[in-house]
Design a protein around this motif. Structure first.
Motif, PDB file in Angstrom:
ATOM      1  N   GLU A  39       0.838  -1.196   0.000  1.00 51.47           N
ATOM      2  CA  GLU A  39       0.000   0.000   0.000  1.00 51.47           C
ATOM      3  C   GLU A  39       0.871   1.243   0.000  1.00 51.47           C
ATOM      4  OE1 GLU A  39      -3.695   1.059   2.690  1.00 51.47           O
ATOM      5  OE2 GLU A  39      -1.894   1.995   3.533  1.00 51.47           O
ATOM      6  N   VAL A  40       0.568   2.175  -0.897  1.00 53.02           N
ATOM      7  CA  VAL A  40       1.207   3.484  -0.928  1.00 53.02           C
ATOM      8  C   VAL A  40       0.126   4.507  -0.623  1.00 53.02           C
ATOM      9  CG1 VAL A  40       2.476   5.158  -2.310  1.00 53.02           C
ATOM     10  CG2 VAL A  40       2.876   2.711  -2.642  1.00 53.02           C
ATOM     11  N   ALA A  41       0.359   5.379   0.347  1.00 54.96           N
ATOM     12  CA  ALA A  41      -0.684   6.318   0.767  1.00 54.96           C
ATOM     13  C   ALA A  41      -0.098   7.693   1.026  1.00 54.96           C
ATOM     14  CB  ALA A  41      -1.389   5.808   2.022  1.00 54.96           C
ATOM     15  N   VAL A  42      -0.885   8.717   0.752  1.00 57.89           N
ATOM     16  CA  VAL A  42      -0.517  10.083   1.091  1.00 57.89           C
ATOM     17  C   VAL A  42      -1.651  10.678   1.913  1.00 57.89           C
ATOM     18  CG1 VAL A  42      -1.450  10.973  -1.084  1.00 57.89           C
ATOM     19  CG2 VAL A  42       0.184  12.342   0.203  1.00 57.89           C
ATOM     20  N   GLY A  43      -1.281  11.354   3.008  1.00 51.91           N
ATOM     21  CA  GLY A  43      -2.270  11.941   3.900  1.00 51.91           C
ATOM     22  C   GLY A  43      -2.054  13.432   4.065  1.00 51.91           C
ATOM     23  N   LEU A  44      -3.125  14.206   3.978  1.00 49.50           N
ATOM     24  CA  LEU A  44      -3.067  15.662   4.104  1.00 49.50           C
ATOM     25  C   LEU A  44      -3.829  16.101   5.343  1.00 49.50           C
ATOM     26  CD1 LEU A  44      -2.616  15.095   0.992  1.00 49.50           C
ATOM     27  CD2 LEU A  44      -3.525  17.387   0.612  1.00 49.50           C
ATOM     28  N   ASP A  45      -3.238  17.047   6.084  1.00 49.65           N
ATOM     29  CA  ASP A  45      -3.992  17.614   7.191  1.00 49.65           C
ATOM     30  C   ASP A  45      -5.009  18.620   6.647  1.00 49.65           C
ATOM     31  OD1 ASP A  45      -2.551  19.872   6.546  1.00 49.65           O
ATOM     32  OD2 ASP A  45      -1.568  20.088   8.482  1.00 49.65           O
ATOM     33  N   ALA A  46      -5.801  19.200   7.548  1.00 51.43           N
ATOM     34  CA  ALA A  46      -6.873  20.094   7.119  1.00 51.43           C
ATOM     35  C   ALA A  46      -6.343  21.294   6.348  1.00 51.43           C
ATOM     36  CB  ALA A  46      -7.678  20.554   8.336  1.00 51.43           C
ATOM     37  N   ALA A  47      -5.194  21.837   6.776  1.00 55.48           N
ATOM     38  CA  ALA A  47      -4.638  23.006   6.098  1.00 55.48           C
ATOM     39  C   ALA A  47      -4.224  22.666   4.672  1.00 55.48           C
ATOM     40  CB  ALA A  47      -3.446  23.541   6.887  1.00 55.48           C
ATOM     41  N   ALA A  48      -3.649  21.484   4.495  1.00 56.06           N
ATOM     42  CA  ALA A  48      -3.237  21.057   3.153  1.00 56.06           C
ATOM     43  C   ALA A  48      -4.459  20.848   2.271  1.00 56.06           C
ATOM     44  CB  ALA A  48      -2.414  19.776   3.240  1.00 56.06           C
ATOM     45  N   LEU A  49      -5.488  20.244   2.836  1.00 58.46           N
ATOM     46  CA  LEU A  49      -6.699  19.979   2.051  1.00 58.46           C
ATOM     47  C   LEU A  49      -7.339  21.282   1.577  1.00 58.46           C
ATOM     48  CD1 LEU A  49      -8.090  17.281   1.313  1.00 58.46           C
ATOM     49  CD2 LEU A  49      -9.704  17.718   3.163  1.00 58.46           C
ATOM     50  N   GLU A  50      -7.297  22.306   2.428  1.00 53.68           N
ATOM     51  CA  GLU A  50      -7.918  23.587   2.077  1.00 53.68           C
ATOM     52  C   GLU A  50      -7.189  24.305   0.950  1.00 53.68           C
ATOM     53  OE1 GLU A  50      -7.994  25.751   5.680  1.00 53.68           O
ATOM     54  OE2 GLU A  50      -9.671  24.607   6.557  1.00 53.68           O
ATOM     55  N   ARG A  51      -5.929  23.933   0.700  1.00 54.95           N
ATOM     56  CA  ARG A  51      -5.147  24.579  -0.350  1.00 54.95           C
ATOM     57  C   ARG A  51      -5.383  23.945  -1.720  1.00 54.95           C
ATOM     58  NH1 ARG A  51      -1.115  27.934   0.536  1.00 54.95           N
ATOM     59  NH2 ARG A  51      -0.019  27.155  -1.299  1.00 54.95           N
ATOM     60  N   LEU A  52      -6.076  22.827  -1.763  1.00 58.31           N
ATOM     61  CA  LEU A  52      -6.313  22.180  -3.049  1.00 58.31           C
ATOM     62  C   LEU A  52      -7.294  22.998  -3.882  1.00 58.31           C
ATOM     63  CD1 LEU A  52      -6.683  18.443  -1.950  1.00 58.31           C
ATOM     64  CD2 LEU A  52      -4.651  19.602  -2.814  1.00 58.31           C
ATOM     65  N   PRO A  53      -7.156  22.945  -5.211  1.00 58.21           N
ATOM     66  CA  PRO A  53      -8.094  23.675  -6.071  1.00 58.21           C
ATOM     67  C   PRO A  53      -9.476  23.035  -6.034  1.00 58.21           C
ATOM     68  CG  PRO A  53      -6.636  22.305  -7.395  1.00 58.21           C
ATOM     69  CD  PRO A  53      -6.109  22.249  -5.992  1.00 58.21           C
ATOM     70  N   ASP A  54     -10.480  23.846  -6.194  1.00 55.69           N
ATOM     71  CA  ASP A  54     -11.874  23.370  -6.209  1.00 55.69           C
ATOM     72  C   ASP A  54     -12.186  22.822  -7.602  1.00 55.69           C
ATOM     73  OD1 ASP A  54     -14.543  22.876  -5.818  1.00 55.69           O
ATOM     74  OD2 ASP A  54     -15.140  24.996  -5.913  1.00 55.69           O
ATOM     75  N   LEU A  55     -11.800  21.597  -7.839  1.00 54.37           N
ATOM     76  CA  LEU A  55     -11.909  21.028  -9.179  1.00 54.37           C
ATOM     77  C   LEU A  55     -13.345  20.686  -9.563  1.00 54.37           C
ATOM     78  CD1 LEU A  55      -8.773  18.688  -9.198  1.00 54.37           C
ATOM     79  CD2 LEU A  55      -8.999  20.983 -10.154  1.00 54.37           C
ATOM     80  N   ASP A  56     -14.183  20.378  -8.576  1.00 55.95           N
ATOM     81  CA  ASP A  56     -15.557  20.008  -8.908  1.00 55.95           C
ATOM     82  C   ASP A  56     -16.526  21.188  -8.830  1.00 55.95           C
ATOM     83  OD1 ASP A  56     -15.678  20.358  -6.199  1.00 55.95           O
ATOM     84  OD2 ASP A  56     -16.121  18.257  -5.720  1.00 55.95           O
ATOM     85  N   GLY A  57     -16.002  22.374  -8.494  1.00 59.26           N
ATOM     86  CA  GLY A  57     -16.815  23.582  -8.529  1.00 59.26           C
ATOM     87  C   GLY A  57     -17.906  23.652  -7.495  1.00 59.26           C
ATOM     88  N   ASP A  58     -17.743  22.942  -6.366  1.00 60.02           N
ATOM     89  CA  ASP A  58     -18.795  22.983  -5.349  1.00 60.02           C
ATOM     90  C   ASP A  58     -18.519  24.025  -4.267  1.00 60.02           C
ATOM     91  OD1 ASP A  58     -16.697  21.848  -3.998  1.00 60.02           O
ATOM     92  OD2 ASP A  58     -17.810  20.079  -3.299  1.00 60.02           O
ATOM     93  N   GLY A  59     -17.473  24.817  -4.470  1.00 60.25           N
ATOM     94  CA  GLY A  59     -17.165  25.868  -3.508  1.00 60.25           C
ATOM     95  C   GLY A  59     -16.318  25.418  -2.345  1.00 60.25           C
ATOM     96  N   LEU A  60     -15.898  24.145  -2.361  1.00 57.68           N
ATOM     97  CA  LEU A  60     -15.089  23.596  -1.272  1.00 57.68           C
ATOM     98  C   LEU A  60     -13.836  22.925  -1.831  1.00 57.68           C
ATOM     99  CD1 LEU A  60     -17.917  21.848   0.788  1.00 57.68           C
ATOM    100  CD2 LEU A  60     -16.840  24.054   1.309  1.00 57.68           C
TER     101      LEU A  60
END
Length: 248
Positions: A39-60
């Protein structure tokens, strides 16, 4: 073919390293018969997740955007299963898993995780059976002296105009206000029958030798063998006693 660590890790790091926590794990789980999973896994904390682009356009910026960032088609074609992101104690994980049937297959899979010149080299699983016991092993080398760039591949570098991380590591550290080694943690875990060992090399560390072993004994077989030996000794003793009695 995209390397699993490059596919799961670098696209996220380019976008989310600054002021965030990113965890990466490689886990090798070996069953009694020598089969198992990588298994290869990557985990993001809340701050990292908030920096991702809103690719699905749902505002989050959320787990759905994390899944959309990773091109999983190449991994799926290579036999990996990419699960939907899951949350665990404040960290959102994206995991890719591949099953193996023998230690030799596990070694082949591990060789493709970062490639022959990547930071994980010569990883191999072994299993040897002898009378009444089975020995398992996991060995290799982790070399993180090349920093995050060592996890890249040619395809990603080309997409980022020759820069494996999209920009220089020093620039990323300046923006983050701290060394990348503090934002990025890396773990390698082997789960052998009867043993679990984890290594946590840091970015910039020289070669770290990875070695774990375990031995599982077939106690019923050993018990029967002991009984057989004991019975043989009793028979020999009775035979000797009978011979001595006959001579008298």
């Amino acid at each position: 073919m995209r390397r699993p660590l490059a596919a799961l890790l670098l696209v996220v790091l380019v976008l989310a390293t600054a002021a965030c926590e990113v965890r990466t794990t490689v886990t090798v789980d070996v069953a009694d018969d020598g089969s198992g999973t990588v298994e290869v896994a990557v985990g993001l904390d809340a701050a990292a997740l908030e920096r991702l682009p809103d690719l699905d356009g749902d505002g989050l910026s959320d787990a759905a955007d994390l899944a959309a960032l990773v091109r999983s088609d190449d991994l799926t074609a290579a036999g990996w299963t990419v699960a939907d992101p899951d949350a665990d104690d404040g960290t959102t994980w994206l995991r890719a898993t591949r099953a193996f049937g023998t230690p030799a297959e596990a070694t082949e899979i591990l060789a493709a995780v970062t490639g022959p010149d990547g930071p994980l080299r010569d990883l191999r699983v072994t299993r040897s059976a002898s009378f009444g016991r089975v020995e398992y092993g996991f060995r290799g080398t982790a070399d993180l002296r090349g920093g995050l760039e060592a996890f890249g591949d040619e395809g990603l570098a080309a997409a980022l105009e020759g820069e494996p991380l999209g920009e220089d590591e020093a620039a990323i550290e300046m923006r983050a206000g701290r060394p990348l080694a503090e934002a990025f943690t890396f773990e390698i875990t082997s789960r052998l029958p009867g043993d679990e060992t984890t290594w946590t090399p840091a970015l910039g560390d020289g070669p770290v030798e990875i070695a774990a072993t375990s031995t599982v004994y077939d106690r019923p077989v050993l018990a029967l063998a002991a009984v057989a030996v004991l019975a043989g000794l009793v028979m020999v003793a009775l035979l000797v006693r009978s011979l001595l009695s006959s001579r008298r």
